[in-house]
Every structure is written in structure tokens, then in C-alpha cells.
Design a protein around this motif. Structure first.
Motif, PDB file in Angstrom:
ATOM      1  N   ALA A  68       0.858  -1.189   0.000  1.00 54.59           N
ATOM      2  CA  ALA A  68       0.000   0.000   0.000  1.00 54.59           C
ATOM      3  C   ALA A  68       0.892   1.234   0.000  1.00 54.59           C
ATOM      4  CB  ALA A  68      -0.894  -0.013   1.238  1.00 54.59           C
ATOM      5  N   LYS A  69       0.650   2.147  -0.952  1.00 51.99           N
ATOM      6  CA  LYS A  69       1.502   3.323  -1.093  1.00 51.99           C
ATOM      7  C   LYS A  69       0.682   4.598  -0.892  1.00 51.99           C
ATOM      8  CE  LYS A  69       4.208   0.699  -4.340  1.00 51.99           C
ATOM      9  NZ  LYS A  69       4.428   0.386  -5.717  1.00 51.99           N
ATOM     10  N   ARG A  70       1.292   5.525  -0.156  1.00 50.91           N
ATOM     11  CA  ARG A  70       0.698   6.847   0.029  1.00 50.91           C
ATOM     12  C   ARG A  70       1.811   7.796   0.450  1.00 50.91           C
ATOM     13  NH1 ARG A  70      -4.243   8.401   0.249  1.00 50.91           N
ATOM     14  NH2 ARG A  70      -4.924  10.312   1.198  1.00 50.91           N
ATOM     15  N   GLY A  71       1.942   8.896  -0.274  1.00 43.97           N
ATOM     16  CA  GLY A  71       2.927   9.916   0.075  1.00 43.97           C
ATOM     17  C   GLY A  71       4.352   9.400   0.155  1.00 43.97           C
ATOM     18  N   ASN A  90      -8.285  -3.518  -4.858  1.00 44.83           N
ATOM     19  CA  ASN A  90      -8.373  -2.126  -5.306  1.00 44.83           C
ATOM     20  C   ASN A  90      -9.515  -1.343  -4.669  1.00 44.83           C
ATOM     21  OD1 ASN A  90      -6.131  -1.987  -7.120  1.00 44.83           O
ATOM     22  ND2 ASN A  90      -7.269  -3.378  -8.437  1.00 44.83           N
ATOM     23  N   GLY A  91     -10.422  -2.022  -3.983  1.00 46.66           N
ATOM     24  CA  GLY A  91     -11.528  -1.351  -3.325  1.00 46.66           C
ATOM     25  C   GLY A  91     -11.386  -1.403  -1.818  1.00 46.66           C
ATOM     26  N   VAL A  92     -11.907  -2.467  -1.222  1.00 41.31           N
ATOM     27  CA  VAL A  92     -11.945  -2.596   0.240  1.00 41.31           C
ATOM     28  C   VAL A  92     -10.545  -2.499   0.863  1.00 41.31           C
ATOM     29  CG1 VAL A  92     -12.494  -4.173   2.148  1.00 41.31           C
ATOM     30  CG2 VAL A  92     -14.045  -3.982   0.206  1.00 41.31           C
ATOM     31  N   VAL A  93      -9.592  -3.244   0.340  1.00 31.48           N
ATOM     32  CA  VAL A  93      -8.259  -3.281   0.938  1.00 31.48           C
ATOM     33  C   VAL A  93      -7.574  -1.920   0.814  1.00 31.48           C
ATOM     34  CG1 VAL A  93      -5.979  -4.374   0.876  1.00 31.48           C
ATOM     35  CG2 VAL A  93      -8.048  -5.771   0.573  1.00 31.48           C
ATOM     36  N   ARG A  94      -7.628  -1.316  -0.352  1.00 34.45           N
ATOM     37  CA  ARG A  94      -6.988  -0.011  -0.562  1.00 34.45           C
ATOM     38  C   ARG A  94      -7.582   1.034   0.380  1.00 34.45           C
ATOM     39  NH1 ARG A  94      -8.240   4.453  -2.965  1.00 34.45           N
ATOM     40  NH2 ARG A  94     -10.050   3.603  -4.039  1.00 34.45           N
ATOM     41  N   ARG A  95      -8.902   1.085   0.469  1.00 35.37           N
ATOM     42  CA  ARG A  95      -9.545   2.057   1.368  1.00 35.37           C
ATOM     43  C   ARG A  95      -9.215   1.772   2.832  1.00 35.37           C
ATOM     44  NH1 ARG A  95     -13.615   1.306  -2.380  1.00 35.37           N
ATOM     45  NH2 ARG A  95     -14.700  -0.164  -1.047  1.00 35.37           N
ATOM     46  N   LYS A 101      -2.399   4.165  -3.765  1.00 38.66           N
ATOM     47  CA  LYS A 101      -2.166   3.111  -4.755  1.00 38.66           C
ATOM     48  C   LYS A 101      -1.873   1.821  -4.006  1.00 38.66           C
ATOM     49  CE  LYS A 101       0.643   1.855  -8.677  1.00 38.66           C
ATOM     50  NZ  LYS A 101       1.897   2.021  -9.380  1.00 38.66           N
ATOM     51  N   ILE A 102      -2.380   0.718  -4.531  1.00 43.04           N
ATOM     52  CA  ILE A 102      -2.123  -0.584  -3.912  1.00 43.04           C
ATOM     53  C   ILE A 102      -1.856  -1.601  -5.005  1.00 43.04           C
ATOM     54  CG2 ILE A 102      -4.517  -1.367  -3.813  1.00 43.04           C
ATOM     55  CD1 ILE A 102      -3.730  -2.325  -0.870  1.00 43.04           C
ATOM     56  N   SER A 103      -0.977  -2.534  -4.706  1.00 43.11           N
ATOM     57  CA  SER A 103      -0.671  -3.583  -5.674  1.00 43.11           C
ATOM     58  C   SER A 103      -0.229  -4.829  -4.920  1.00 43.11           C
ATOM     59  CB  SER A 103       0.444  -3.121  -6.623  1.00 43.11           C
ATOM     60  OG  SER A 103       1.607  -2.807  -5.893  1.00 43.11           O
ATOM     61  N   PHE A 104      -0.195  -5.936  -5.642  1.00 37.99           N
ATOM     62  CA  PHE A 104       0.368  -7.139  -5.051  1.00 37.99           C
ATOM     63  C   PHE A 104       1.862  -6.881  -4.879  1.00 37.99           C
ATOM     64  CE2 PHE A 104      -3.332  -8.767  -7.442  1.00 37.99           C
ATOM     65  CZ  PHE A 104      -4.046  -9.264  -6.373  1.00 37.99           C
ATOM     66  N   VAL A 170     -10.891  -8.525  10.883  1.00 40.49           N
ATOM     67  CA  VAL A 170     -11.856  -9.265  10.067  1.00 40.49           C
ATOM     68  C   VAL A 170     -12.698  -8.272   9.282  1.00 40.49           C
ATOM     69  CG1 VAL A 170     -13.791 -10.879  10.124  1.00 40.49           C
ATOM     70  CG2 VAL A 170     -11.883 -11.164  11.734  1.00 40.49           C
ATOM     71  N   LEU A 171     -12.745  -8.478   7.965  1.00 43.47           N
ATOM     72  CA  LEU A 171     -13.468  -7.595   7.044  1.00 43.47           C
ATOM     73  C   LEU A 171     -14.173  -8.432   5.993  1.00 43.47           C
ATOM     74  CD1 LEU A 171     -10.508  -5.186   6.236  1.00 43.47           C
ATOM     75  CD2 LEU A 171     -12.386  -4.664   7.771  1.00 43.47           C
ATOM     76  N   ARG A 172     -15.042  -7.805   5.238  1.00 43.29           N
ATOM     77  CA  ARG A 172     -15.610  -8.464   4.049  1.00 43.29           C
ATOM     78  C   ARG A 172     -14.705  -8.093   2.880  1.00 43.29           C
ATOM     79  NH1 ARG A 172     -21.668  -7.988   3.383  1.00 43.29           N
ATOM     80  NH2 ARG A 172     -21.527  -9.738   4.806  1.00 43.29           N
ATOM     81  N   LEU A 173     -13.750  -8.984   2.587  1.00 42.21           N
ATOM     82  CA  LEU A 173     -12.729  -8.712   1.574  1.00 42.21           C
ATOM     83  C   LEU A 173     -13.040  -9.299   0.206  1.00 42.21           C
ATOM     84  CD1 LEU A 173      -9.414  -9.592   3.466  1.00 42.21           C
ATOM     85  CD2 LEU A 173     -10.368  -7.353   3.050  1.00 42.21           C
ATOM     86  N   ALA A 174     -13.809 -10.371   0.182  1.00 43.02           N
ATOM     87  CA  ALA A 174     -13.991 -11.141  -1.048  1.00 43.02           C
ATOM     88  C   ALA A 174     -14.915 -10.439  -2.021  1.00 43.02           C
ATOM     89  CB  ALA A 174     -14.526 -12.535  -0.716  1.00 43.02           C
ATOM     90  N   LEU A 175     -14.555 -10.583  -3.284  1.00 45.17           N
ATOM     91  CA  LEU A 175     -15.413 -10.089  -4.371  1.00 45.17           C
ATOM     92  C   LEU A 175     -16.479 -11.103  -4.673  1.00 45.17           C
ATOM     93  CD1 LEU A 175     -12.763  -8.633  -6.830  1.00 45.17           C
ATOM     94  CD2 LEU A 175     -14.471  -7.371  -5.574  1.00 45.17           C
TER      95      LEU A 175
END
Length: 175
Positions: A68-71, A90-95, A101-104, A170-175
Motif C-alpha cells: 500500500a503506497k501513500r505519500g 483495489n476497493g476494500v483493501v486499498r480504502r 495506490k495498492i498492488s500485489f 476481520v473484514l468483508r474482503l472477497a469479491l
């Protein structure tokens, strides 16, 4: 409690530290109900593993390391989702990680930073402070198979053990 997932011969992970990556072996000490089974390292990838050892894909969870990238800052996290799902990186995890920006994470970085083998990376024994984002379906699972830090074995444990890790969320991560 002996796991009966697939056709594997499960043993208490604390009794078989030789089947674990060093950081995983160090992390296993305080955890109850974690079992390990030796596998063919050529079959460590989820689909091949499940087919060969009679494990349903819904009983297997994958660990994905994200950057996860920021600044100009890069932070790493692990995401745990069932093999039947994909993490909404790109949605739940990034937020959730408040990243622009987020990537594997690149394979070389994931291996170097975790001290684990690619294809065996697991949330047990990750560097201190790394968040472990656990999908609700994984957290509620009675017995799930995950990596052991090496390609020649797998771990079995309840989702509650993963949800109870010090840095787990614990989050709802799955698409």
C-alpha cells in the motif's frame, strides 16, 4: 483436535517445526489447534494441491501480500481469502489501508521481507506490525488449510485462530 481435511496426515505443528519456515515456527508457540502436513512441494499451488490431496477449494485459504503506497511511504499487509474468492484489493483493501495506490507485492519483496518461500507465505510469523486482513468467510471457517511458510507443507487451523492473531482485522474482503 485432529484435523480431517483431505487425505493428508495431520500432526500438531508444534511437534513438527521442521516442516515450517523459521518465522512460522517462532510464531506457532502460543497458538492452539494448529496442525501441519507434509506435501509434495511441486503441488503447493492451491489448485494442484486441492486436486491431489482431496481438499475442497472452499477449505483452502490464500494469503496475498499487498503493498500500500501513500505519500512515498510503502506499507505491507496480508489478505486472507478462501481459494474460491478473490480479495477486493483495489476497493476494500486499498480504502482500509488508506492507500492512494495498492498492488500485489513483488514476489522478491514478499519472500525477502517475510522470510518465507513464495507459494507458502502465511499470516503466521509475518513481520511485526503488518496488518492481517481476514475475510469474514475465512474467520468463520471451522477448519481451513493455509501455507506454512514453505512449499513442502500446509497448515490447518480454524478461522478463529487467524481472526485472533494480534494484528488481524476481520473484514468483508472477497469479491
Amino acid at each position: 483436535m485432529a484435523m480431517t481435511i483431505g487425505t493428508l496426515d495431520w500432526a500438531n505443528a508444534g511437534d513438527r517445526l521442521d516442516l515450517l519456515a523459521d518465522p512460522v515456527a517462532q510464531a506457532i508457540g502460543d497458538l492452539e489447534g494448529v496442525e501441519v502436513a507434509e506435501i509434495d512441494p511441486a503441488l503447493a499451488d492451491t489448485a494442484a494441491f486441492c486436486e491431489r490431496y482431496g481438499v475442497d477449494m472452499a477449505e483452502s485459504a490464500n494469503c496475498v501480500i499487498v503493498a500500500a503506497k501513500r505519500g512515498g511511504e510503502v506499507r505491507y499487509a496480508a489478505c486472507m481469502v478462501l481459494a474460491t474468492a478473490r480479495a477486493d484489493v483495489n476497493g476494500v483493501v486499498r480504502r482500509h489501508l488508506d492507500a492512494r495506490k495498492i498492488s500485489f507485492a513483488p514476489q522478491e519483496d514478499a519472500v525477502r521481507l517475510t522470510g518465507m518461500e513464495y507459494g507458502g507465505i502465511t499470516p503466521l510469523g509475518l513481520p511485526e506490525g503488518w496488518p492481517v486482513l481476514v475475510d469474514e468467510a475465512v474467520a468463520n471457517h471451522p477448519g481451513v488449510v493455509i501455507g506454512s511458510g514453505v512449499r513442502h507443507s500446509k497448515l490447518a487451523l480454524s478461522g478463529a485462530v487467524l481472526a485472533g492473531l494480534k494484528t488481524a482485522e476481520v473484514l468483508r474482503l472477497a469479491l
